[in-house]
Every structure is written in structure tokens, then in C-alpha cells.
Scaffold this motif. Structure first.
Motif, short mmCIF file in Angstrom:
data_model
loop_
_atom_site.label_atom_id
_atom_site.label_comp_id
_atom_site.label_asym_id
_atom_site.label_seq_id
_atom_site.Cartn_x
_atom_site.Cartn_y
_atom_site.Cartn_z
N TYR A 266 0.84 -1.21 0.00
CA TYR A 266 0.00 0.00 0.00
C TYR A 266 0.87 1.25 0.00
CZ TYR A 266 -4.19 2.78 1.16
OH TYR A 266 -5.24 3.67 1.14
N ALA A 267 1.84 1.32 0.91
CA ALA A 267 2.65 2.53 1.06
C ALA A 267 3.54 2.78 -0.15
CB ALA A 267 3.50 2.42 2.32
N CYS A 268 4.09 1.72 -0.73
CA CYS A 268 5.06 1.89 -1.82
C CYS A 268 4.43 1.89 -3.20
CB CYS A 268 6.13 0.79 -1.74
SG CYS A 268 7.15 0.84 -0.25
N ALA A 269 3.45 1.04 -3.42
CA ALA A 269 2.87 0.90 -4.76
C ALA A 269 1.52 1.59 -4.91
CB ALA A 269 2.73 -0.58 -5.13
N GLY A 270 0.91 1.99 -3.78
CA GLY A 270 -0.33 2.73 -3.86
C GLY A 270 -1.58 1.90 -3.62
N ALA A 323 8.75 -5.97 -5.40
CA ALA A 323 8.48 -5.13 -6.56
C ALA A 323 7.93 -3.77 -6.14
CB ALA A 323 7.50 -5.83 -7.49
N ALA A 324 7.11 -3.75 -5.08
CA ALA A 324 6.58 -2.48 -4.58
C ALA A 324 7.70 -1.59 -4.07
CB ALA A 324 5.56 -2.75 -3.48
N ILE A 325 8.65 -2.18 -3.37
CA ILE A 325 9.80 -1.40 -2.89
C ILE A 325 10.62 -0.88 -4.07
CG2 ILE A 325 11.98 -1.56 -1.61
CD1 ILE A 325 10.58 -3.61 0.22
N VAL A 328 9.59 2.41 -5.71
CA VAL A 328 9.88 3.71 -5.10
C VAL A 328 11.37 4.00 -4.95
CG1 VAL A 328 7.69 3.81 -3.87
CG2 VAL A 328 9.65 2.76 -2.76
N VAL A 329 12.20 2.98 -5.05
CA VAL A 329 13.65 3.23 -4.88
C VAL A 329 14.40 3.17 -6.20
CG1 VAL A 329 13.61 2.36 -2.52
CG2 VAL A 329 14.24 0.81 -4.39
N THR A 330 13.73 2.77 -7.29
CA THR A 330 14.37 2.72 -8.60
C THR A 330 13.57 3.59 -9.57
OG1 THR A 330 13.13 0.91 -9.64
CG2 THR A 330 14.88 0.29 -8.09
N PRO A 331 14.19 3.97 -10.68
CA PRO A 331 13.47 4.77 -11.68
C PRO A 331 12.55 3.95 -12.58
CG PRO A 331 15.74 4.47 -12.37
CD PRO A 331 15.63 3.86 -11.00
N TYR A 332 12.33 2.69 -12.22
CA TYR A 332 11.54 1.78 -13.07
C TYR A 332 10.19 1.47 -12.42
CZ TYR A 332 16.25 1.21 -14.92
OH TYR A 332 17.50 1.43 -15.43
N ARG A 333 9.42 2.49 -12.15
CA ARG A 333 8.17 2.30 -11.43
C ARG A 333 7.17 1.49 -12.25
NH1 ARG A 333 5.53 3.96 -7.01
NH2 ARG A 333 3.27 4.03 -7.08
N SER A 334 6.98 1.82 -13.52
CA SER A 334 5.99 1.11 -14.32
C SER A 334 6.36 -0.36 -14.48
CB SER A 334 5.83 1.76 -15.70
OG SER A 334 7.07 1.76 -16.40
N GLU A 335 7.65 -0.65 -14.69
CA GLU A 335 8.09 -2.04 -14.80
C GLU A 335 7.89 -2.78 -13.48
OE1 GLU A 335 10.52 0.42 -17.69
OE2 GLU A 335 9.79 0.60 -15.65
N GLY A 400 -6.13 -5.75 -12.73
CA GLY A 400 -4.91 -4.96 -12.66
C GLY A 400 -4.86 -3.90 -13.74
N ALA A 401 -5.33 -4.23 -14.95
CA ALA A 401 -5.36 -3.25 -16.02
C ALA A 401 -6.37 -2.15 -15.70
CB ALA A 401 -5.71 -3.93 -17.34
N ARG A 402 -7.52 -2.55 -15.16
CA ARG A 402 -8.54 -1.57 -14.80
C ARG A 402 -8.03 -0.61 -13.73
NH1 ARG A 402 -13.10 0.70 -16.90
NH2 ARG A 402 -14.53 1.34 -15.25
N LEU A 403 -7.18 -1.10 -12.85
CA LEU A 403 -6.63 -0.28 -11.76
C LEU A 403 -5.45 0.56 -12.22
CD1 LEU A 403 -6.73 -2.96 -8.93
CD2 LEU A 403 -8.17 -0.91 -9.08
N GLY A 404 -5.00 0.37 -13.45
CA GLY A 404 -3.91 1.17 -13.97
C GLY A 404 -2.53 0.63 -13.68
N LEU A 405 -2.44 -0.63 -13.24
CA LEU A 405 -1.14 -1.21 -12.92
C LEU A 405 -0.42 -1.72 -14.17
CD1 LEU A 405 -2.13 -3.22 -9.72
CD2 LEU A 405 -0.99 -1.00 -9.84
N LEU A 406 -1.17 -1.93 -15.25
CA LEU A 406 -0.60 -2.40 -16.50
C LEU A 406 -1.50 -1.97 -17.63
CD1 LEU A 406 -1.57 -6.03 -17.23
CD2 LEU A 406 -2.06 -5.12 -14.98
#
Length: 462
Positions: A266-270, A323-325, A328-335, A400-406
Motif C-alpha cells: 500500500y505505502a510503496c505501490a499505492g 516489486a513495490a519497494i 519507489v527506490v528505482t526509476p523503473y516504477r511502471s516495470e 490490474g489493467a482496470r486499476l492502472g497497474l498495467l
């Protein structure tokens, strides 16, 4: 291994041969880590060649020059020393996996050599107390693993730093090995028979790899959101986990472990990622309750009436939390979010496939031989369970697609990645779960990890 088992092993050895010494074996284990100092001066292919040579030496030459004195009783019964062969094989795999980052190889090697070795030596001399989740491991051994493994990892990462271009930051050199040693120690403490010479370097290498991708800019951009979200993340997951405990879907440890994993996601990925996590949990819990009477009669029902423990939470959601961590600590958020969605989808759909197959499967077979077996057999699959797993994977991927994760165009690829993870799990379950080398939690973790990596591979090829 750092634990009571080692004491038993030594006692057993005294019966078989007076020449064997577990302490001597572990000192050789630790001393072999000194060869990691060469990584500062070698190219990756030179290091790989030496690791391959060490593997051949341990397999062919060592037994002829007195090396059998390092064999445990199980090695003698098997006819070859699995751990002694896996040690150089794991180092070789690390070198091939990270040819441009020999500092990651060196730190992982140091954690394997010094951390694991210190765990055994300390576990035999200052066990303190058994671990709550594994009575064959000790608090003293695990603490020694973390302390000495972290120190050795930092030292070797610093030593090989000049061999990497550009040179890693000092934050990575200090912090990443500490986290890697902690995670590797926890993996080593799990109640599975997977050899430490494989599980420890894989765990340490994975943490160091994620650490190598971290950037200050990504963390600074995410820090404010995490601080603002964290109280809500803790509160929501505490309430939901307590409700799950009261509804008898999780045990006390499952309540605590699930709350911790949920708060991280929740905190890292939303919130969207947490909704997918919650949906996955509901699907798995519901599937576990289906056909419970038949599963109980066949003796294949989940333990504790289907209630999930902390091990289940970490096995099915640990990769998603990592992956959630990374988000927020890498520039690859969408991946990272794509990997998270793949891991959760794989974990949820696999549980559905397994539970439906056990409840209503009529044609259960092993994927390795396609031979008919009884429902509940490790690695078994059924047409009914497979169909249910595919439907649930499609539903979770669409959510997941509906939620905007992919993106919606990635739904099919995500279902395929989850299927690949399930097939790998079935093969490993059919071959390694029966002998006790892997247990169900470890298989679930591998399933989610393979699915996440497969999804990232598809993304890279697109």
C-alpha cells in the motif's frame, strides 16, 4: 546451516567416521570465500573460468586428495557432496548473471561463505534458542549470519568497487550488503531442505541487484507520498488482517505477516496495488473453502482448515512486496508495478487451480510424465484446476489493467507469464517436493518470481 541439525549431523558422523569434522568443513567453507578477493583483478570470463575449474576440482579431484573427510553422512550415502558442488556452481551462476557487476558477485559470495559459515559455527556453540518458525535453526546462528555476513559483504563490495565502472556509491556498498545478509539469513532459516549453497547466494544476489538499480532521485520523488500514505497503510491493513483472523481465514502469524506485506505494498505501490492484493487474497481464501469436505475426506485439505499463516503470505506476496519497494527506490516504477501485478496474479491463480483441482479434479496428472496420480499429489495438475486457474488469472489481470497497474494490451502476456510460473512450480513440485527439498511455500515463491521475471522478459522483448 546454523542450527540444531548441525549438532545432530555431527553426532551422526561420529558413528560413521571419526575423521569427519563439521567445524573443519565450515572453516573450509569460510576460507573459500577468500578467492572472492581475485574478482577485483579478473575479467568476468576469467572469473567464470576459475569458478568452472573449481566445480570440476570439487567433483573429480577433491575426493581423490582426502576431500571425502569433508563429506557429511548424507553425502556418503548419496555418493557425492551436493553442497560442495553447489558452492562453486552458485558462484559461477552469479558471475554469468552479473558479468558487469562483480561487486555483486563478491558481496553475495562473502555472505554465502562467511555468513552461512558463521551461522553454523555459532549455531553449534551458542545456539541461544530455537527459532519460533523453525526449531532446527537457532537464534544465535541466525544473528551470527546477519552480523558476519553483512560485515563480509560490505568488505568485499568495497574491495571490488574499483573494478566496476562507474563505481557504485558508498551508500550501495554499505547498505545493500546489510539488507542482503538479512534477507539471506531469513531465507536460510526457513524450514525447507533446499541447500543453503543455492538459496543463500540467490537471495543475496537478488537483493543486491535491486539495490544496484536504486537511485536517490527516485527515492526523493517518492518519499513524501510514502510518508503521507504510511499511516493509512498501517491502519487499513491492521483492520483488514484482524477481520481476516476473526473470519478464520488466517492464523495469528498470518494476520501479522499479511498486515506487514499489505502495508509495504500500500505505502510503496499505492492503493490500486493494494486493491489487487486484496482481491487476490479473497480469491485464494474463497477457493480454499470450496469442496472442503471432499478434500478433508481425501486428506488433502489445507492445514488449519485453510487458514493461511505468515509463510503463505510471504511465499505468495513476497515478490510483490519486493516489486513495490523497487517501484519507489528505482526509476523503473511502471516495470515494477507490472512485475507486482504478475506476481500477485500468479499467486492467486495458482491457488485457485490447486484448490479447484483438489476439490473437483477428475483427471489429475503429473506434468513431468503425464501419468495419472491422486489429487493432492505434489506437482499434480488437472483440466478442471487448470481451467479455473486460467479464468482467475484472466480476471485478476483484467482487474490490474482496470486499476492502472498495467496497460490493457499486456493482459494476455500477464496471463501467459502466470501460466509459465505455474508450470515451473508443477515441475519442481513433482520432482523436489516429495523428497522434501522444497516445500509448498518455497514453490509458491518460485511461482510468483518466475511469473514476474517472465513478464519483465516479455516487456524487454516488446
Amino acid at each position: 546451516m546454523s542450527d540444531v541439525t548441525d549438532v545432530t549431523d555431527v553426532t551422526d558422523v561420529t558413528v560413521v567416521t571419526t575423521s569427519y569434522s563439521e567445524s573443519a568443513r565450515q572453516w573450509v567453507h569460510v576460507g573459500s570465500g577468500c578467492f572472492a578477493l581475485l574478482l577485483r583483478y579478473l575479467s568476468w570470463w576469467q572469473a567464470a573460468a576459475l569458478a568452472a575449474l573449481a566445480l570440476v576440482f570439487n567433483a573429480v579431484v577433491l575426493p581423490r586428495v582426502g576431500g571425502r573427510q569433508l563429506y557429511r553422512p548424507v553425502d556418503r550415502a548419496r555418493g557425492f557432496p551436493l553442497g560442495i558442488l553447489l558452492y562453486p556452481a552458485s558462484v559461477l551462476a552469479l558471475i554469468v548473471a552479473f558479468p558487469a557487476r562483480l561487486d555483486i558477485v563478491a558481496a553475495s559470495w562473502a555472505i554465502l561463505a562467511v555468513g552461512d559459515g558463521a551461522a553454523t559455527l555459532a549455531g553449534r556453540r551458542a545456539a541461544i534458542a530455537p527459532l519460533p518458525w523453525n526449531g532446527e535453526k537457532s537464534v544465535g546462528g541466525t544473528v551470527a549470519f546477519v552480523i558476519f555476513g553483512a560485515m563480509a559483504g560490505i568488505a568485499l563490495a568495497f574491495w571490488t568497487r574499483p573494478a566496476v565502472t562507474p563505481a557504485p556509491s558508498m551508500v550501495f556498498v554499505v547498505v545493500a550488503p546489510m539488507l542482503a545478509a538479512l534477507v539471506a539469513a531469513l531465507v536460510e532459516s526457513l524450514p525447507v531442505r533446499l541447500d543453503d549453497n543455492l538459496s543463500v547466494p540467490v537471495a543475496a544476489g537478488a537483493v543486491l541487484w535491486i539495490g544496484s538499480l536504486a537511485s536517490d532521485a527516485a527515492w526523493m520523488a517518492s518519499r513524501g507520498t510514502i510518508v503521507a500514505t504510511l499511516p493509512w497503510a498501517i491502519g487499513v491493513n491492521a483492520v483488514v488482517s484482524w477481520i481476516g483472523y476473526r473470519a478464520r481465514t488466517v492464523t495469528v502469524s498470518g494476520m501479522i505477516g499479511g498486515a506487514a506485506v499489505g502495508a509495504v505494498i500500500y505505502a510503496c505501490a499505492g492503493g490500486a496495488a493494494w486493491v489487487l492484493l486484496f482481491a487476490t487474497f479473497l480469491v485464494a481464501a474463497f477457493a480454499s473453502r470450496l469442496g472442503l469436505r471432499r478434500k478433508a475426506l481425501l486428506g488433502i485439505a489445507e492445514a488449519r482448515g485453510g487458514r493461511r499463516g505468515a509463510g503463505n503470505a510471504l511465499a505468495n506476496c513476497g515478490v510483490a512486496a519486493a516489486a513495490a519497494i523497487a517501484a519507489v527506490v528505482t526509476p523503473y516504477r511502471s516495470e515494477s508495478l507490472l512485475a507486482l501485478a504478475a506476481a500477485l496474479t500468479a499467486g492467486g491463480s495458482d491457488t485457485v487451480a490447486s484448490e479447484i483441482g483438489k476439490a473437483w479434479g477428475r483427471g489429475t496428472f503429473l506434468v513431468t510424465s503425464f501419468g495419472r496420480v491422486a489429487p493432492g499429489t505434489p506437482g499434480a495438475m488437472s483440466l478442471e484446476g487448470t481451467a479455473a486457474g486460467l479464468v482467475s488469472a484472466l480476471g485478476l489481470a483484467a482487474l490490474g489493467a482496470r486499476l492502472g497497474l498495467l496497460p490493457s494490451t499486456a493482459v494476455v502476456a500477464l496471463v501467459g507469464s502466470a501460466t509459465v510460473g505455474a508450470l515451473v512450480e508443477s515441475v519442481l513440485g513433482a520432482t523436489l517436493e516429495g523428497p522434501g527439498i522444497l516445500n509448498n511455500d518455497m514453490l509458491n515463491f518460485i511461482n510468483t518470481a518466475v511469473a514476474a521475471l517472465a513478464m519483465l522478459a516479455v516487456l524487454a522483448l516488446a
